[in-house]
Design an enzyme around this catalytic site. Structure first.
Site, PDB file in Angstrom:
ATOM      1  N   ASP A  83      -4.290 -24.995  39.547  1.00  0.00           N
ATOM      2  CA  ASP A  83      -3.148 -25.508  40.314  1.00  0.00           C
ATOM      3  C   ASP A  83      -2.127 -26.142  39.377  1.00  0.00           C
ATOM      4  O   ASP A  83      -2.447 -26.483  38.234  1.00  0.00           O
ATOM      5  CB  ASP A  83      -3.598 -26.522  41.371  1.00  0.00           C
ATOM      6  N   GLU A 178      -6.694 -30.014  40.868  1.00  0.00           N
ATOM      7  CA  GLU A 178      -6.890 -31.085  39.894  1.00  0.00           C
ATOM      8  C   GLU A 178      -5.688 -32.017  39.858  1.00  0.00           C
ATOM      9  O   GLU A 178      -5.830 -33.228  39.683  1.00  0.00           O
ATOM     10  CB  GLU A 178      -7.130 -30.482  38.502  1.00  0.00           C
TER      11      GLU A 178
END
Length: 412
Positions: A83, A178
Site C-alpha cells: 500500500d 502498513e
C-alpha cells in the site's frame, strides 16, 4: 549481475498501480484497489518459480524459496508492504527516469514549476552520476514500499536463476495497509514460519534499524456551547478557543519539525472544529518507554486541568497505543542484525545503524514473535511529490538480500 533495466521495468510496473490505503475504512485491505497489485504479485511470484504461493482473504501474500543445502539452516523471511500513504495521492503515477544525474535541479513538472532541488534536498548529491526515478510532481512515487517489494522479488528470482548460491529456506511476505498502521494486524506469524525476518522498508542506502518509536494516537474532543453571538455573554463556550489553549499548553519545541535522533514529540496532524465542538488528532512518539508514558500523562493531566479550570468536562481525551520499540525484542537475538551488517560490509556498503523515527511492520511483528529489523529500500522524501529512488540503491538492496541468505546458510 542484476540488470538495471530489469529492476526499473519491475518497479515501474508496481508504482503505476494505485494502492493508496484508507484510514477511515474498516476492511482489510482498506481499499479494493490494493487487490490489483496483490493479485499481480501473487502471479509474479509463481511465474519466477517460488513455491507455496498463497494470498489470503485479506490480501496477505506469502511464498517460499526452498533450501538448496542439506545441512540445517534457520528459516529467514523478507517482508514489504504494497500500500501507499494516504498523505498524498498515488493515483496516475507517472515515473520519470533521470539517467546519470548531474547534481543539479530536476524539473519534475514544468507547467506547475515543481522542482526537485539539491539546494533543499541535499541527499540528492549522494547520487550524482546515478539513475534516479522521480515523480512528475503531481503524485507520490510509491518507493515506500514498492521498492522493497521489487528488491525482494528480484532477489528471489536471482537466487532461483543462480542455484550455485547456497541458501536455506526463505519466506517472503507482502502486506496491505502498513501506511495506516495495520500492516501486521492480520499477519499470520505461525503460518509464515520464519525464525526471524527483515522488512525492506528503510530509506537511504546502508540503513539498518532495529529501534523505532513507541507510538500512540490521541483524539482530543473539546465541547462548546453555541448561542446567538449577540446574546452570548456568560453563555457561549467556544470550543475552538479551548482547543487553542490545549494546543498552546503542550511543549512547542517538542514537535516533529523541531526534533531529531532519539527526541520524541507530540504531533497535531488534524483539526476540525466549530463553536460547538472541536476535534484534535495527535500522534505521540518516543523511543524511551518511560518518556513515552510521561508524554501520554502530560496530555491526560492537561485535560484534567482544563476541565477543572472551566468547572465542567469540556475536554475528553482518548489515547490508544499503536506499536512499541522493537529494540526490546531484537537485542536478545542481535546476531540477526550482525548478519545484515556483515552482508552490507561484504558488498562495500557502509552500514548506517540508527533508530527509525517512525515504525514499520517489523516493530509489530517483533512483538508477535517474529524479530524483524529493517533494511534500506533506497527511497527518499516518502509520502509526497518530491519522492525519488536511485536505481543503484535498489540493486544494492537486492544484493543485500541475497548476501544475507548466503551468510545465514554458511555452516558455523
Amino acid at each position: 549481475m542484476i540488470s538495471k533495466e530489469h529492476i526499473i521495468k519491475r518497479f515501474v510496473s508496481y508504482v503505476t498501480i494505485d494502492t493508496e490505503s484508507d484510514p477511515t475504512s474498516n476492511t482489510t485491505p482498506s481499499t479494493k484497489k490494493q487487490w490489483d497489485l496483490a493479485n499481480k504479485l501473487a502471479d509474479e511470484l509463481k511465474s519466477i518459480g517460488m513455491q507455496d504461493v498463497t494470498i489470503d482473504e485479506n490480501a496477505y501474500i506469502m511464498a517460499t524459496l526452498p533450501s538448496n543445502v542439506k545441512h540445517k539452516v534457520p528459516v529467514i523471511g523478507f517482508i514489504s508492504h504494497f500500500d501507499t500513504s494516504p498523505d498524498f495521492t498515488g493515483s496516475n503515477v507517472k515515473p520519470q527516469i533521470i539517467e546519470k544525474y548531474n547534481g543539479k535541479d530536476i524539473v519534475l513538472n514544468k507547467a506547475e514549476n515543481i522542482i526537485l532541488s539539491p539546494d533543499y534536498f541535499d541527499d540528492l548529491l549522494q547520487y550524482k552520476g546515478q539513475t534516479l526515478i522521480t515523480t512528475d510532481g503531481t503524485t507520490l512515487l510509491g518507493a515506500d514500499d514498492k521498492a522493497g517489494i521489487c528488491e525482494i522479488v528480484s532477489a528471489m528470482e536471482y537466487l532461483i536463476n543462480n542455484p550455485e548460491i547456497e541458501h536455506g529456506k526463505i519466506r517472503v511476505g507482502f502486506t496491505p495497509d502498513e501506511e495506516i498502521g495495520r500492516g501486521a494486524h492480520k499477519f499470520d506469524v505461525k503460518k509464515f514460519g520464519a525464525d526471524w525476518a527483515y522488512t525492506m522498508d528503510g530509506s537511504q542506502i546502508g540503513e539498518l534499524e532495529y529501534e523505532n518509536f513507541n507510538a500512540a494516537g490521541a483524539v482530543v474532543k473539546v465541547k462548546g456551547k453555541i448561542v446567538h453571538p449577540g446574546y452570548a455573554k456568560g453563555k457561549m463556550i467556544n470550543s475552538m478557543y479551548i482547543a487553542q489553549e490545549f494546543i498552546n499548553s503542550l511543549p512547542r519545541m517538542e514537535t516533529p519539525e523541531h526534533t531529531d535522533g532519539y527526541q520524541g514529540f507530540f504531533h497535531l496532524h488534524d483539526i476540525h472544529g466549530n463553536v460547538e465542538e472541536t476535534t484534535l488528532q495527535y500522534i505521540i512518539r518516543d523511543h524511551d518507554k518511560k518518556h513515552f508514558e510521561a508524554r501520554k500523562e502530560v496530555m491526560v493531566k492537561l485535560t484534567n486541568e482544563l476541565n477543572s479550570q472551566y468547572g465542567k468536562e469540556v475536554i475528553v481525551t482518548e489515547i490508544k497505543d499503536q506499536y512499541y520499540n522493537m529494540k526490546e525484542k531484537v537485542e536478545p537475538v542481535m546476531h540477526i542484525v550482525d548478519i545484515a551488517e556483515e552482508a552490507m560490509k561484504q558488498l562495500n556498503i557502509e552500514p548506517l545503524i540508527k533508530a527509525i523515527r517512525g515504525g514499520t511492520d517489523g516493530s509489530q511483528l517483533s512483538y508477535m514473535g517474529l524479530p524483524c529489523p529493517n533494511i534500506f529500500a533506497g527511497g527518499h522524501n516518502f509520502h509526497g511529490r518530491y519522492e525519488y529512488v536511485p536505481v543503484e540503491s535498489m540493486i544494492k538492496a537486492t544484493e543485500v538480500i541475497c548476501k544475507i541468505a548466503e551468510l545465514t546458510a554458511k555452516k558455523k
